[in-house]
Design an enzyme around this catalytic site. Structure first.
Site, mmCIF file in Angstrom:
data_model
loop_
_atom_site.group_PDB
_atom_site.id
_atom_site.type_symbol
_atom_site.label_atom_id
_atom_site.label_comp_id
_atom_site.label_asym_id
_atom_site.label_seq_id
_atom_site.Cartn_x
_atom_site.Cartn_y
_atom_site.Cartn_z
ATOM 1 N N TYR A 148 -9.431 -11.437 -6.629
ATOM 2 C CA TYR A 148 -8.135 -11.804 -7.798
ATOM 3 C C TYR A 148 -8.513 -13.053 -8.435
ATOM 4 O O TYR A 148 -7.933 -12.990 -9.682
ATOM 5 C CB TYR A 148 -6.829 -11.632 -7.193
ATOM 6 C CG TYR A 148 -6.455 -10.189 -6.764
ATOM 7 C CD1 TYR A 148 -6.329 -8.992 -7.478
ATOM 8 C CD2 TYR A 148 -6.364 -10.117 -5.139
ATOM 9 C CE1 TYR A 148 -6.112 -7.716 -6.973
ATOM 10 C CE2 TYR A 148 -6.186 -8.825 -4.528
ATOM 11 C CZ TYR A 148 -6.064 -7.676 -5.660
ATOM 12 O OH TYR A 148 -6.175 -6.543 -5.130
ATOM 13 N N LYS A 168 -2.089 -2.249 7.990
ATOM 14 C CA LYS A 168 -3.378 -1.747 8.713
ATOM 15 C C LYS A 168 -3.368 -2.325 10.084
ATOM 16 O O LYS A 168 -2.866 -3.518 10.309
ATOM 17 C CB LYS A 168 -4.499 -1.959 7.976
ATOM 18 C CG LYS A 168 -4.783 -1.361 6.613
ATOM 19 C CD LYS A 168 -6.084 -1.647 6.071
ATOM 20 C CE LYS A 168 -6.360 -0.623 5.028
ATOM 21 N NZ LYS A 168 -7.690 -1.190 4.235
ATOM 22 N N HIS A 193 -1.776 2.217 -5.998
ATOM 23 C CA HIS A 193 -2.674 0.999 -5.565
ATOM 24 C C HIS A 193 -2.813 -0.014 -6.806
ATOM 25 O O HIS A 193 -2.916 -1.237 -6.626
ATOM 26 C CB HIS A 193 -4.152 1.246 -5.045
ATOM 27 C CG HIS A 193 -4.526 0.440 -3.722
ATOM 28 N ND1 HIS A 193 -3.930 0.330 -2.797
ATOM 29 C CD2 HIS A 193 -5.423 -0.433 -3.867
ATOM 30 C CE1 HIS A 193 -4.503 -0.384 -1.940
ATOM 31 N NE2 HIS A 193 -5.430 -0.986 -2.677
ATOM 32 N N HIS A 232 -4.023 -8.985 3.896
ATOM 33 C CA HIS A 232 -5.682 -9.148 3.970
ATOM 34 C C HIS A 232 -5.891 -9.924 5.091
ATOM 35 O O HIS A 232 -5.325 -11.013 5.218
ATOM 36 C CB HIS A 232 -6.199 -9.888 2.908
ATOM 37 C CG HIS A 232 -6.054 -8.645 1.415
ATOM 38 N ND1 HIS A 232 -6.180 -9.166 0.121
ATOM 39 C CD2 HIS A 232 -5.954 -7.387 1.480
ATOM 40 C CE1 HIS A 232 -6.213 -8.368 -0.635
ATOM 41 N NE2 HIS A 232 -6.175 -7.142 -0.065
ATOM 42 N N ARG A 290 0.997 -1.115 -0.071
ATOM 43 C CA ARG A 290 0.086 -0.052 -0.092
ATOM 44 C C ARG A 290 0.845 1.160 -0.114
ATOM 45 O O ARG A 290 2.093 0.995 0.468
ATOM 46 C CB ARG A 290 -1.094 -0.054 1.283
ATOM 47 C CG ARG A 290 -1.837 -1.174 1.335
ATOM 48 C CD ARG A 290 -2.627 -1.138 2.758
ATOM 49 N NE ARG A 290 -3.552 -1.975 2.930
ATOM 50 C CZ ARG A 290 -3.236 -3.209 3.496
ATOM 51 N NH1 ARG A 290 -2.148 -3.549 4.182
ATOM 52 N NH2 ARG A 290 -4.190 -4.269 3.533
ATOM 53 N N ARG A 325 -0.181 -2.570 -6.810
ATOM 54 C CA ARG A 325 -0.667 -3.719 -5.675
ATOM 55 C C ARG A 325 -1.523 -4.515 -6.483
ATOM 56 O O ARG A 325 -1.303 -5.778 -6.254
ATOM 57 C CB ARG A 325 -1.264 -2.870 -4.489
ATOM 58 C CG ARG A 325 -1.727 -4.006 -3.470
ATOM 59 C CD ARG A 325 -1.784 -3.014 -2.237
ATOM 60 N NE ARG A 325 -2.932 -3.638 -1.242
ATOM 61 C CZ ARG A 325 -2.527 -4.550 -0.337
ATOM 62 N NH1 ARG A 325 -1.241 -4.695 -0.158
ATOM 63 N NH2 ARG A 325 -3.330 -5.000 0.415
#
Length: 284
Positions: free
Chosen positions: A265, A158, A230, A256, A134, A233
Site C-alpha cells: 500500500y 486466517k 476484496h 497481516h 476479508r 479491503r
C-alpha cells in the site's frame, strides 16, 4: 491443529502434496518422501511449470511442499530437509485495484434501502469498507463480537487469529438498522443465531452471494472495473495510507502476519503521489 489452519488451507496443502505424489509416480524409478532429493524437487518445479501454472500458483505449491518436509523433519521421518535450499519463482507483485471514495459512496447510495435486503447490503458494504474485512471474516462475523458502544468489532481471521478493529459511525449506524429493525424479523436457522449477516431464510450468506451483490451494484453505478469484496479491503488500506496512517496500525487492522504484505500500500501511495504531480505540477 497445531497451526490452526482453516479448512481451505488444509485442502490447498493436500492438493500440493497430491501433485508431488503424481510427479513421483511418473518417474522411471518411483520416488518416496524419504528418497526425494533437492535435484528431484527441482525437476518437480520444471514438471509443474510444464503444466502451465503461473508463478504465484507454483510458489504456493512450493510453500505447501516446504511445510510438508518441515513436518517430516519434526516427526523424525527424514534426517534432512531437501526443500531447504529450494528457491521459489520470482513473483511480480501487482498493485491491487481500488475504488475511489466517490465510487464507494455511489455504490452505497445506489442501494434500495426500502427493501429488507437493501438494509442488509448497505451494512455489508459499510463494514467491508469501514473495517477492511476479508469476505470470509464478514460472513463469519458474530453478534457476540460486536462492541458498537465503544466502536470496535472482534474479527476472526486466517489461522483463527482474533483481532480488534475500530468501526466508524456510518458502519455502526447501518449495522444497528440491520440488526434492530430488519434481522429481528427473520426466522433464524438453528446454529446460525449468532451470525450478523443472514439471508431471508435465516441462513448464513455465502461468499459467492456477496460477490454477486457487489458485481450488481458496480454495474448499476456504471463502474467498469472488475471488483470484488476484496476491492473494498484494498480501498480501506489505500485510503488510510494516503491519509497518512501509520503502516503498523494498518497492518494490525488488516490482520497481516508480516509488514511486507502491508507495504504494497506504500507503493500505491507513491503511484497516487506521482499522479498528483503529473496532474497539478505546472512543469508536467
Amino acid at each position: 491443529m497445531e497451526r490452526s489452519l482453516s479448512d481451505n488451507s488444509i485442502e490447498a496443502y493436500s492438493r500440493d502434496i497430491e501433485k508431488l505424489y503424481q510427479f513421483s509416480d511418473s518417474q522411471p524409478v518411483k520416488l518416496y518422501p524419504e528418497t526425494i532429493t533437492l535435484t528431484s524437487l527441482r525437476l518437480f518445479i520444471v514438471w509443474v511449470n510444464e503444466l502451465g501454472m503461473i508463478p504465484s500458483s507454483q510458489a504456493r505449491i512450493l510453500s505447501g511442499i516446504k511445510s510438508f518436509y518441515k513436518y517430516l523433519l519434526m516427526e523424525d521421518i527424514i534426517k534432512s530437509d531437501p526443500s531447504e535450499l529450494l528457491e521459489s519463482p520470482k513473483i511480480q507483485r501487482k498493485l491491487p485495484d481500488t475504488l475511489s471514495y466517490e465510487d464507494i459512496n455511489k455504490m452505497i447510495d445506489s442501494i434500495d434501502v426500502s427493501k429488507p435486503e437493501g438494509g442488509r447490503n448497505r451494512a455489508i458494504l459499510e463494514v467491508l469498507y469501514g473495517c477492511g474485512l476479508r469476505v470470509s471474516e464478514l460472513t463469519e462475523l458474530k453478534l457476540s463480537n460486536l462492541y458498537l458502544d465503544i466502536e470496535f468489532i472482534k474479527v476472526t481471521g486466517k489461522g483463527s487469529k482474533e483481532r480488534l478493529v475500530p468501526i466508524g459511525g456510518s458502519a455502526v449506524k447501518a449495522l444497528k438498522i440491520w440488526i434492530e429493525n430488519i434481522r429481528v424479523h427473520i426466522p433464524v436457522k438453528k446454529g446460525e443465531e449468532d451470525l450478523v449477516f443472514l439471508n431471508r431464510r435465516g441462513s448464513r450468506l455465502s461468499r459467492v452471494y456477496i460477490f454477486m451483490v457487489i458485481k450488481q451494484l458496480a454495474q448499476l453505478t456504471g463502474i467498469n472495473k472488475t471488483i470484488s469484496p476484496h476491492t473494498f479491503r484494498h480501498s480501506f488500506a489505500t485510503h488510510l495510507v494516503e491519509g497518512g496512517a501509520d503502516l503498523r496500525a494498518v497492518q494490525e487492522m488488516l490482520g497481516h502476519e508480516s509488514i511486507t504484505t502491508t507495504e504494497i500500500y506504500t507503493h500505491l501511495d507513491r503511484e497516487y503521489l506521482k499522479g498528483t504531480i503529473i496532474q497539478y505540477h505546472p512543469r508536467s
